[in-house]
Write a protein that holds these residues in place. Sequence first.
Motif, PDB file in Angstrom:
ATOM      1  N   THR A 162       0.980  -1.121   0.007  1.00  0.00           N
ATOM      2  CA  THR A 162      -0.090   0.079   0.015  1.00  0.00           C
ATOM      3  C   THR A 162       0.800   1.144  -0.034  1.00  0.00           C
ATOM      4  O   THR A 162       2.070   1.287   0.470  1.00  0.00           O
ATOM      5  CB  THR A 162      -0.961  -0.176   1.130  1.00  0.00           C
ATOM      6  N   ALA A 183      -3.956   4.733  -0.239  1.00  0.00           N
ATOM      7  CA  ALA A 183      -4.826   3.724   0.468  1.00  0.00           C
ATOM      8  C   ALA A 183      -5.558   4.644   1.546  1.00  0.00           C
ATOM      9  O   ALA A 183      -6.589   4.183   2.283  1.00  0.00           O
ATOM     10  CB  ALA A 183      -3.963   2.632   0.941  1.00  0.00           C
ATOM     11  N   HIS A 192      -8.375  -0.433   4.165  1.00  0.00           N
ATOM     12  CA  HIS A 192      -7.735  -1.220   5.133  1.00  0.00           C
ATOM     13  C   HIS A 192      -8.861  -2.237   5.850  1.00  0.00           C
ATOM     14  O   HIS A 192      -8.124  -3.320   6.181  1.00  0.00           O
ATOM     15  CB  HIS A 192      -7.231  -0.087   6.452  1.00  0.00           C
ATOM     16  N   THR A 199       3.757  -1.662   3.697  1.00  0.00           N
ATOM     17  CA  THR A 199       3.255  -0.441   3.422  1.00  0.00           C
ATOM     18  C   THR A 199       4.356   0.820   3.366  1.00  0.00           C
ATOM     19  O   THR A 199       5.261   0.759   4.215  1.00  0.00           O
ATOM     20  CB  THR A 199       2.026  -0.298   4.387  1.00  0.00           C
ATOM     21  N   HIS A 252      -3.318   0.123   9.110  1.00  0.00           N
ATOM     22  CA  HIS A 252      -3.603  -1.155   8.912  1.00  0.00           C
ATOM     23  C   HIS A 252      -3.898  -1.926  10.305  1.00  0.00           C
ATOM     24  O   HIS A 252      -4.580  -2.652  10.632  1.00  0.00           O
ATOM     25  CB  HIS A 252      -2.342  -1.890   8.134  1.00  0.00           C
ATOM     26  N   VAL A 298      -1.807  -1.360  -3.928  1.00  0.00           N
ATOM     27  CA  VAL A 298      -3.132  -0.535  -3.762  1.00  0.00           C
ATOM     28  C   VAL A 298      -2.792   0.974  -3.342  1.00  0.00           C
ATOM     29  O   VAL A 298      -2.147   1.223  -2.328  1.00  0.00           O
ATOM     30  CB  VAL A 298      -4.084  -0.966  -2.618  1.00  0.00           C
TER      31      VAL A 298
END
Length: 257
Positions: free
Chosen positions: A22, A26, A85, A102, A109, A195
């Motif tokens: 991510t 995101a 998330h 991430t 998250h 993402v």
Amino acid sequence: MEESIETLAELIVRSRRIVVFTGAGASTESGIADFRSRGGIWDKYNPEDFYFQKFLTSEESREKYWQMSTELYESLREAEPNPVHLAIAELEKLDKLDCVITQNIDGLHQKAGNSREKVIELHGTALSVSCLSCRRKYDRNLVQQRIRKGFRVPRCDSCDGLLKPDTISFGQAMPERETNLAYERSSVSDLFIVVGSSLLVQPAAYMPLRAKQAGAKLVIVNRDPTPHDGYADVVINGVAGEIMARILDKMRERIGN
Ligand code: NAD
């Protein structure tokens, strides 16, 4: 788009070691601006002012850094996880998730329910601060209280060293453990889903290529095109929250959950 959503749902059903990667996109639906979109942080500040070397050598740069970083922190302090998330946390519950890599520094998250050991924070976290000299750690809220009282460049209580949030600036070394782990998990994943990332920041942006090279299917979910779209098996351009929620529904239909 419908067909791509079906394809991704099917890929998730068939995969067992999914890595989700991510970026700032995101978290925009949680109210945190990204860096490169219109109205993002780099519309307001010049990234060149934030090189680590400048932070180390110039009081003026440190002041500017804390100003920018405070603005970002204020938006992420109270932010809540969004459907991106939540969908990723659901993949962990369904035992599909190998890990989340991430670039984000917002802790969303974990707040959405992913366990700490499943989240690799490649660019650190904004939720804590460390002294660059003695490495003493501080809770970010305590440091922000000092800034609110007028300390524009906070310093360490123990050694008067420079305090900096535990995030990675341009020109600062990447965290060794996280970088190695991200590389290793990318290499063994069977499905790698990006993402909300422009895939412009290195070495993070290398991870999807590493996964693809090692045999994973590569899917990119992003509002705008990225330089790696040509390597992807599926590209879905659109709003990540909507797309991820729909994929989760399709996937549940398939596994009868
Ligand atoms: P970026 O700003 O370079 O790119 C964000 C991408 O997300 C863009 O390509 C944009 O099209 C896409 N996007 C934005 N909103 C979206 C949405 N709702 N749905 C789908 N796509 C969307 O961000 P990056 O690739 O993560 O890299 C920049 C750096 O930004 C990273 O190092 C990260 O540490 C840092 N950052 C993090 C946060 C955070 O923690 N939330 C916020 C700002 C910046």
